[in-house]
Design an enzyme around this catalytic site. Structure first.
Site, PDB file in Angstrom:
ATOM      1  N   ASP A   1      -0.646   4.707   5.491  1.00 28.92           N
ATOM      2  CA  ASP A   1       0.008   3.589   4.808  1.00 28.92           C
ATOM      3  C   ASP A   1       0.787   4.166   3.624  1.00 28.92           C
ATOM      4  O   ASP A   1       0.216   4.425   2.564  1.00 28.92           O
ATOM      5  CB  ASP A   1      -1.034   2.565   4.342  1.00 28.92           C
ATOM      6  CG  ASP A   1      -0.370   1.413   3.615  1.00 28.92           C
ATOM      7  OD1 ASP A   1      -1.080   0.443   3.244  1.00 28.92           O
ATOM      8  OD2 ASP A   1       0.854   1.456   3.413  1.00 28.92           O
TER       9      ASP A   1
ATOM     10  N   TYR B   1      -5.735  -0.565  -0.361  1.00 29.99           N
ATOM     11  CA  TYR B   1      -5.214  -1.913  -0.115  1.00 29.99           C
ATOM     12  C   TYR B   1      -4.011  -1.782   0.822  1.00 29.99           C
ATOM     13  O   TYR B   1      -3.160  -0.903   0.607  1.00 29.99           O
ATOM     14  CB  TYR B   1      -4.788  -2.559  -1.428  1.00 29.99           C
ATOM     15  CG  TYR B   1      -4.070  -3.890  -1.282  1.00 29.99           C
ATOM     16  CD1 TYR B   1      -2.712  -4.009  -1.603  1.00 29.99           C
ATOM     17  CD2 TYR B   1      -4.731  -5.033  -0.824  1.00 29.99           C
ATOM     18  CE1 TYR B   1      -2.050  -5.221  -1.493  1.00 29.99           C
ATOM     19  CE2 TYR B   1      -4.067  -6.254  -0.710  1.00 29.99           C
ATOM     20  CZ  TYR B   1      -2.729  -6.341  -1.044  1.00 29.99           C
ATOM     21  OH  TYR B   1      -2.072  -7.541  -0.914  1.00 29.99           O
TER      22      TYR B   1
ATOM     23  N   LYS C   1       8.445  -1.490  -0.018  1.00 31.20           N
ATOM     24  CA  LYS C   1       8.863  -1.191  -1.391  1.00 31.20           C
ATOM     25  C   LYS C   1      10.199  -0.450  -1.473  1.00 31.20           C
ATOM     26  O   LYS C   1      11.263  -1.044  -1.284  1.00 31.20           O
ATOM     27  CB  LYS C   1       7.739  -0.438  -2.108  1.00 31.20           C
ATOM     28  CG  LYS C   1       6.443  -1.294  -2.244  1.00 31.20           C
ATOM     29  CD  LYS C   1       5.361  -0.582  -3.009  1.00 31.20           C
ATOM     30  CE  LYS C   1       4.032  -1.282  -2.881  1.00 31.20           C
ATOM     31  NZ  LYS C   1       3.888  -2.444  -3.792  1.00 31.20           N
TER      32      LYS C   1
HETATM   33  P1  KE4 Z   1       3.478  -6.112   0.402  1.00 34.12           P
HETATM   34  O1  KE4 Z   1       3.049  -7.047   1.519  1.00 34.12           O
HETATM   35  O2  KE4 Z   1       3.009  -6.569  -0.957  1.00 34.12           O
HETATM   36  O3  KE4 Z   1       4.986  -5.796   0.460  1.00 34.12           O
HETATM   37  O4  KE4 Z   1       2.793  -4.688   0.703  1.00 34.12           O
HETATM   38  C1  KE4 Z   1       1.401  -4.631   0.852  1.00 34.12           C
HETATM   39  C2  KE4 Z   1       0.941  -3.228   0.546  1.00 34.12           C
HETATM   40  C3  KE4 Z   1       0.611  -2.398   1.608  1.00 34.12           C
HETATM   41  N1  KE4 Z   1       0.199  -1.128   1.400  1.00 34.12           N
HETATM   42  C4  KE4 Z   1       0.110  -0.626   0.146  1.00 34.12           C
HETATM   43  C5  KE4 Z   1      -0.342   0.791  -0.032  1.00 34.12           C
HETATM   44  C6  KE4 Z   1       0.447  -1.421  -0.986  1.00 34.12           C
HETATM   45  O5  KE4 Z   1       0.350  -0.898  -2.227  1.00 34.12           O
HETATM   46  C7  KE4 Z   1       0.868  -2.747  -0.781  1.00 34.12           C
HETATM   47  C8  KE4 Z   1       1.204  -3.675  -1.926  1.00 34.12           C
HETATM   48  N2  KE4 Z   1       0.965  -3.152  -3.245  1.00 34.12           N
HETATM   49  C9  KE4 Z   1       0.709  -4.139  -4.275  1.00 34.12           C
HETATM   50  C10 KE4 Z   1       0.466  -3.413  -5.612  1.00 34.12           C
HETATM   51  N3  KE4 Z   1      -0.603  -2.514  -5.555  1.00 34.12           N
HETATM   52  C11 KE4 Z   1       1.832  -5.104  -4.386  1.00 34.12           C
HETATM   53  C12 KE4 Z   1       1.777  -5.994  -5.611  1.00 34.12           C
HETATM   54  C13 KE4 Z   1       1.464  -7.409  -5.230  1.00 34.12           C
HETATM   55  O6  KE4 Z   1       0.587  -7.620  -4.364  1.00 34.12           O
HETATM   56  O7  KE4 Z   1       2.085  -8.294  -5.840  1.00 34.12           O
END
Ligand code: KE4
Length: 429
Positions: free
Chosen positions: A238, A143, A266
């Site tokens: 990523d 993801y 993060k």
């Molecule tokens: P954000 O746009 O949520 O800051 O990051 C997206 C993203 C990109 N790449 C990786 C590997 C990620 O894990 C994420 C976001 N992770 C999720 C949890 N697996 C965030 C939680 C959520 O969507 O509320």
């Protein structure tokens, strides 16, 4: 469920879709109603009814130092008195950029944005702009945020070209996205053999957190590096989740594989909204205004978020918690594994540093095909039983648990004890 939490969440559902501002928080995979939190301290969450939990989501990754670390709070208090956003260059952006460049081995230049999604969206646009090619390769179970062109499921087996995975994402948007199987070296080699001159970039989580914790095999990561180099494609790691998590320099430092671009988020924001993408100067200098690839953002690099990021990354550099995180996380993983095995529950545990997952599947999980076979019904029972015992796990089998520097040995023991009780209740009789 406390009464105030229920009252607030009922109201939330009238105000916001599903009562949340991100679906990951909605408890969709485990059923029941999310708990409304009031505050957090160290490794603990406290809900609006006063109940406390040992926190293993850490805001889905950012809180590696624990919640409310004094140095981060001090940095924010100092920054906020000078103003919250100027829309002009500031010294803090230099400082955060330097902390990232000094830590992440392949990053020579970096652009700060506001989320991981913005980082990955920008990185794939840059890969396409830099190469003049269209196709982006991603992997099922990875993801990368809610980027339209990455919200794809694997298309027809032969072409594996993406088909939209969400209403509102058009076929045109996903036509140039190829979805392959994670850790499948042959599949990736075939894709390059058949489409190599059209592939702008390959994006992958070097340690997947989003199908549960699944590390890329050394062979797979090496093949991705070599095939991208041979065919002039951009390799994008990523590291939104793994950056500053699995090692100070991220998975690329841990595994010794250098991508062309890295996306971050993060932890680099210390709990404030920050994403970043960076890499080789020759590629990054394609980004406007140095180059022609457009990307912009009103609050990118703003003084408050950068203050939290600077404080966090400075502590991770000057007083690295990684050895302690390795010890406490390993003890947790072994404890969960033994508790499930004693109760004769089919499972496997995968861990890299302080991110780990207990899979309710008897075989090692290497890709989405296996991960998707997990007993998610049992996971839901595990989740709720642990919650009732004061342990707040990620609310999905397909998320990683995170251990912070604030987690105590007693909390690790309490978590293992709660798992023992849970598995005894739900194991085969
Ligand atoms: P954000 O746009 O949520 O800051 O990051 C997206 C993203 C990109 N790449 C990786 C590997 C990620 O894990 C994420 C976001 N992770 C999720 C949890 N697996 C965030 C939680 C959520 O969507 O509320």
């Amino acid at each position: 469920m406390g009464s105030k939490s229920h009252e607030l969440f009922t109201r939330a559902q009238q105000l916001m879709p599903g009562g949340v501002n991100s679906p990951a928080r909605a408890f969709g995979a485990v059923g029941g109603e999310p708990i409304v939190m009031e505050r957090a301290e160290g490794s603990r969450l406290i809900d609006v009814d006063g109940a406390e939990y040992i926190d293993y989501i850490g805001s889905w990754g950012p809180m590696i130092l624990g919640h409310g670390h004094p140095h981060v709070v001090e940095a924010l208090e100092a920054a906020i008195t000078k103003g919250t956003s100027f829309g002009a260059p500031t010294e803090a952006e230099n400082q955060l950029a330097e902390l990232i460049i000094d830590a992440v081995p392949s990053v020579e230049k970096v652009r700060l944005v506001n989320s991981g999604t913005e980082a990955t969206m920008s990185a794939i646009r840059l890969a396409r702009g830099h190469t003049g090619r269209d196709v982006i390769v991603k992997f099922a179970g990875n993801y990368h945020g809610h980027v339209d062109s990455l919200l794809v499921a694997a298309g027809s087996a032969a072409a594996t070209l993406g088909v939209p995975d969400s209403p509102g994402v058009t076929a045109g948007t996903t036509r140039d996205t190829m979805v392959l199987t994670y850790n499948d070296v042959d599949g990736l080699a075939r894709a390059f053999a058949d489409h190599g001159d059209a592939i702008a970039g390959v994006i992958l989580e070097p340690v997947v957190g989003n199908m549960g914790t699944v590390p890329g095999s050394p062979e797979f990561l090496r093949a991705a590096r070599e095939l991208c180099s041979q065919h002039g494609a951009v390799l994008i790691f990523d590291e939104v989740m793994t950056g500053f998590r699995v090692a100070h320099g991220g998975a690329q430092a841990l595994f010794g594989i250098m991508p062309d671009l890295t996306t971050l988020g993060k932890i680099v924001g210390g709990g404030l909204p920050i994403g970043a993408y960076g890499g080789k100067q020759e590629i990054m200098d394609n980004v406007l205004p140095a180059g022609k690839v457009f990307q912009a953002g009103t609050l990118s690099g703003n003084p408050i978020a950068t203050a939290a990021g600077i404080a966090t990354l400075t502590m991770l550099r000057d007083d690295p918690p990684y050895e302690r995180l390795e010890r406490t996380s390993a003890r947790l993983a072994v404890g969960l594994d033994e508790a499930a095995r004693t109760a004769r529950i089919p499972h496997t545990v995968r861990r890299v540093g302080s991110m780990l997952t207990l899979f309710f599947h008897p075989d090692p999980v290497e890709n989405w095909g296996t991960a998707s076979q997990c007993d998610t019904g049992l996971f839901a029972k595990y989740f709720w039983s642990m919650l009732e015992r004061g342990v707040y796990l990620p609310c999905s089998q397909y998320e990683a648990m995170f251990v912070s520097a604030a987690h105590t040995d007693d909390q690790i023991s309490d978590t293992i004890d709660a798992a023992r009780v849970t598995f005894t209740k739900y194991g085969p009789k």
